[in-house]
Design an enzyme around this catalytic site. Sequence first.
Site, PDB file in Angstrom:
ATOM      1  N   GLU A 179       0.836  -1.202   0.000  1.00  0.00           N
ATOM      2  CA  GLU A 179       0.000   0.000   0.000  1.00  0.00           C
ATOM      3  C   GLU A 179       0.871   1.252   0.000  1.00  0.00           C
ATOM      4  O   GLU A 179       2.032   1.223   0.445  1.00  0.00           O
ATOM      5  CB  GLU A 179      -0.888  -0.036   1.269  1.00  0.00           C
ATOM      6  CG  GLU A 179      -1.823   1.142   1.401  1.00  0.00           C
ATOM      7  CD  GLU A 179      -2.909   0.931   2.469  1.00  0.00           C
ATOM      8  OE1 GLU A 179      -2.815  -0.058   3.235  1.00  0.00           O
ATOM      9  OE2 GLU A 179      -3.845   1.752   2.511  1.00  0.00           O
TER      10      GLU A 179
ATOM     11  N   ASN B 282     -12.461  -1.292  -0.856  1.00  0.00           N
ATOM     12  CA  ASN B 282     -11.741  -1.923   0.254  1.00  0.00           C
ATOM     13  C   ASN B 282     -12.408  -1.527   1.560  1.00  0.00           C
ATOM     14  O   ASN B 282     -12.692  -0.346   1.786  1.00  0.00           O
ATOM     15  CB  ASN B 282     -10.283  -1.439   0.270  1.00  0.00           C
ATOM     16  CG  ASN B 282      -9.555  -1.834   1.548  1.00  0.00           C
ATOM     17  OD1 ASN B 282      -9.187  -2.992   1.722  1.00  0.00           O
ATOM     18  ND2 ASN B 282      -9.383  -0.887   2.471  1.00  0.00           N
ATOM     19  N   GLU B 283     -12.655  -2.510   2.407  1.00  0.00           N
ATOM     20  CA  GLU B 283     -13.267  -2.243   3.721  1.00  0.00           C
ATOM     21  C   GLU B 283     -14.398  -1.227   3.584  1.00  0.00           C
ATOM     22  O   GLU B 283     -14.405  -0.177   4.232  1.00  0.00           O
ATOM     23  CB  GLU B 283     -12.201  -1.816   4.747  1.00  0.00           C
ATOM     24  CG  GLU B 283     -11.187  -2.926   4.980  1.00  0.00           C
ATOM     25  CD  GLU B 283     -10.283  -2.753   6.205  1.00  0.00           C
ATOM     26  OE1 GLU B 283     -10.276  -1.665   6.805  1.00  0.00           O
ATOM     27  OE2 GLU B 283      -9.595  -3.739   6.550  1.00  0.00           O
TER      28      GLU B 283
ATOM     29  N   TYR C  35      -6.685  -9.582  11.012  1.00  0.00           N
ATOM     30  CA  TYR C  35      -5.343  -9.352  11.550  1.00  0.00           C
ATOM     31  C   TYR C  35      -5.211 -10.025  12.909  1.00  0.00           C
ATOM     32  O   TYR C  35      -6.169 -10.093  13.678  1.00  0.00           O
ATOM     33  CB  TYR C  35      -5.081  -7.846  11.724  1.00  0.00           C
ATOM     34  CG  TYR C  35      -4.820  -7.138  10.410  1.00  0.00           C
ATOM     35  CD1 TYR C  35      -3.552  -7.148   9.839  1.00  0.00           C
ATOM     36  CD2 TYR C  35      -5.837  -6.458   9.741  1.00  0.00           C
ATOM     37  CE1 TYR C  35      -3.300  -6.495   8.631  1.00  0.00           C
ATOM     38  CE2 TYR C  35      -5.594  -5.809   8.536  1.00  0.00           C
ATOM     39  CZ  TYR C  35      -4.327  -5.832   7.992  1.00  0.00           C
ATOM     40  OH  TYR C  35      -4.068  -5.202   6.800  1.00  0.00           O
TER      41      TYR C  35
ATOM     42  N   GLU D 103      -6.155  -9.319   3.324  1.00  0.00           N
ATOM     43  CA  GLU D 103      -5.317  -8.686   4.352  1.00  0.00           C
ATOM     44  C   GLU D 103      -5.263  -9.617   5.551  1.00  0.00           C
ATOM     45  O   GLU D 103      -6.312  -9.941   6.130  1.00  0.00           O
ATOM     46  CB  GLU D 103      -5.862  -7.315   4.753  1.00  0.00           C
ATOM     47  CG  GLU D 103      -5.658  -6.272   3.671  1.00  0.00           C
ATOM     48  CD  GLU D 103      -6.044  -4.859   4.095  1.00  0.00           C
ATOM     49  OE1 GLU D 103      -5.921  -4.523   5.298  1.00  0.00           O
ATOM     50  OE2 GLU D 103      -6.483  -4.090   3.210  1.00  0.00           O
TER      51      GLU D 103
ATOM     52  N   GLN E 133       2.189  -6.257   5.236  1.00  0.00           N
ATOM     53  CA  GLN E 133       2.417  -5.826   3.875  1.00  0.00           C
ATOM     54  C   GLN E 133       3.863  -6.107   3.501  1.00  0.00           C
ATOM     55  O   GLN E 133       4.690  -6.287   4.404  1.00  0.00           O
ATOM     56  CB  GLN E 133       2.123  -4.348   3.728  1.00  0.00           C
ATOM     57  CG  GLN E 133       0.693  -3.981   4.091  1.00  0.00           C
ATOM     58  CD  GLN E 133       0.324  -2.540   3.667  1.00  0.00           C
ATOM     59  OE1 GLN E 133       1.086  -1.799   3.081  1.00  0.00           O
ATOM     60  NE2 GLN E 133      -0.896  -2.166   4.001  1.00  0.00           N
TER      61      GLN E 133
END
Length: 494
Positions: free
Chosen positions: A24, A171-172, A239, A296, A345
């Site tokens: 990103e 995204n999200e 996450y 992610e 990432q």
Amino acid sequence: MRIIINENRSAGTVNRNIYGHFSEHLGRCVYEGLWVGEDSPIPNVKGLRSDVVNALKELRVPVLRWPGGCFADTYHWRDGVGPVSERKTIVNTNWGGVTEDNRFGTHEFMELCRQLGCEAYFSGNVGSGTVQEFSDWVEYCNMPGVSPMADLRRANGREEPFNVKYWGIGNEAWGCGGNMRAEKYADTCRQFSTYLRNYDRDHKIYKIASGANVDDYEWTRKVAEIAGFAIDAVSLHYYTVPHDDWEHKGPATGFTREEYYATLKKTLRMKELVTEHGRILRKADRRGRLGLVVDEWGTWYDVEPGTNPGFLYQQNTMRDALVAALNLNIFNNHCDTVVMANIAQTVNVLQSMVLTDGPRMLLTPTYHVFKLYRGHQGARELETYAETKLVSCGDWAVPNIHVSASENADGKVLLTVVNLSDAESAPVEVLSDVIGAKSAVTGTLLTGQSGAYNTFDEPETVKPAAMSGIQSEKGRFTAVLPPCSVAAFEIGRE
Ligand code: AHR
């Protein structure tokens, strides 16, 4: 501890894209980490730093997601094409409020993918962009003939289409991508999807809807039911955060034993998440056409003290190596559901493969796991069973052993085993018909204290080594895994 590899049962082929990555415009991931510019004293090819690219090539990166993350829903792709001196300077409002001068854009990213030999996965702007803008980006990248966007691409120096296959529709969307409710997003997704066209029947695009946060199963259900016909896959973000309080997530280094076990326990939750989201996708689309893309995942700790809190820079220890190994085992074992996964990432942000400091670069323990596991890419998953016992600290108990296995086209079997205990070795006896009397069995091991990590001055504190002491005979082999370790065994057919 007995481990059984059953060659008669398989969940299918391990999609190479499970070993995907995510980069990103955040902190020092793209700028400094991947891109230094052609005038940099750091050796580079077309502005992309050679040390990092060469390290990543070793991992056989199959797919790379870009430009975000949250950044994607503020990104206007036209800002990043054309003469660099004329590109717009904007503010990266999500990540530290820093200046973004767009010198790394579509063409530079596609050059990175070319150098890595990987597919591109573009995350398009739904939150603050328009249908027309997104539609134009696909046309710009993929239209082979004459059209306004194809002509613009040619004017910017690229004759042939890029043929970008993977497109994320926002995204999200439940958060930084527009704070939408599931119904609103699902309708929006249908609308955007309508105008994301295929320009070449040999290069069909693959559309990925913005998916759920963790266990928001209602999100997945509504998106799949309302928009399922218009997409190919739905994403999931999960996450591993040691503490539930996002203001105090826990440190990346110098953590307690309790934090170590909490981290592993929380990682193992991925199994429940992919199983349940997968079940919902199958129910919504009985043809089983909808894939799950975990675009992610990884550890998220408090930032390294003294660094910009908006840059999400964190160190990476043996604990992270185990988190990577557990997640990859879970994805392998659920390869009938998980069609892609992208660790967050690639460089200098969250659970990175490599860290950089000016011209210096180090490989993280997570990098080494991706290298040990790369043989699973595209191989046929084999069912495994492991006898385990619980190991724990405080309220956090986990099985001591975790495994996955696959067989490649040459008949070679790769068995990856994690010993989660930070204190006890695990003697293992592996039983399988794939082990012949003359089978060569070799092992590579990554191990160290749970908090061990590499620094720029001592970059080889944690690195893999050949395993000794493997005893094999027809139908079985034995080995001992030290505490806190990841082992990759290769079993050759006779
Ligand atoms: O990876 C960092 C951020 O985490 C991403 O930008 C966002 O999608 C997620 O919340």
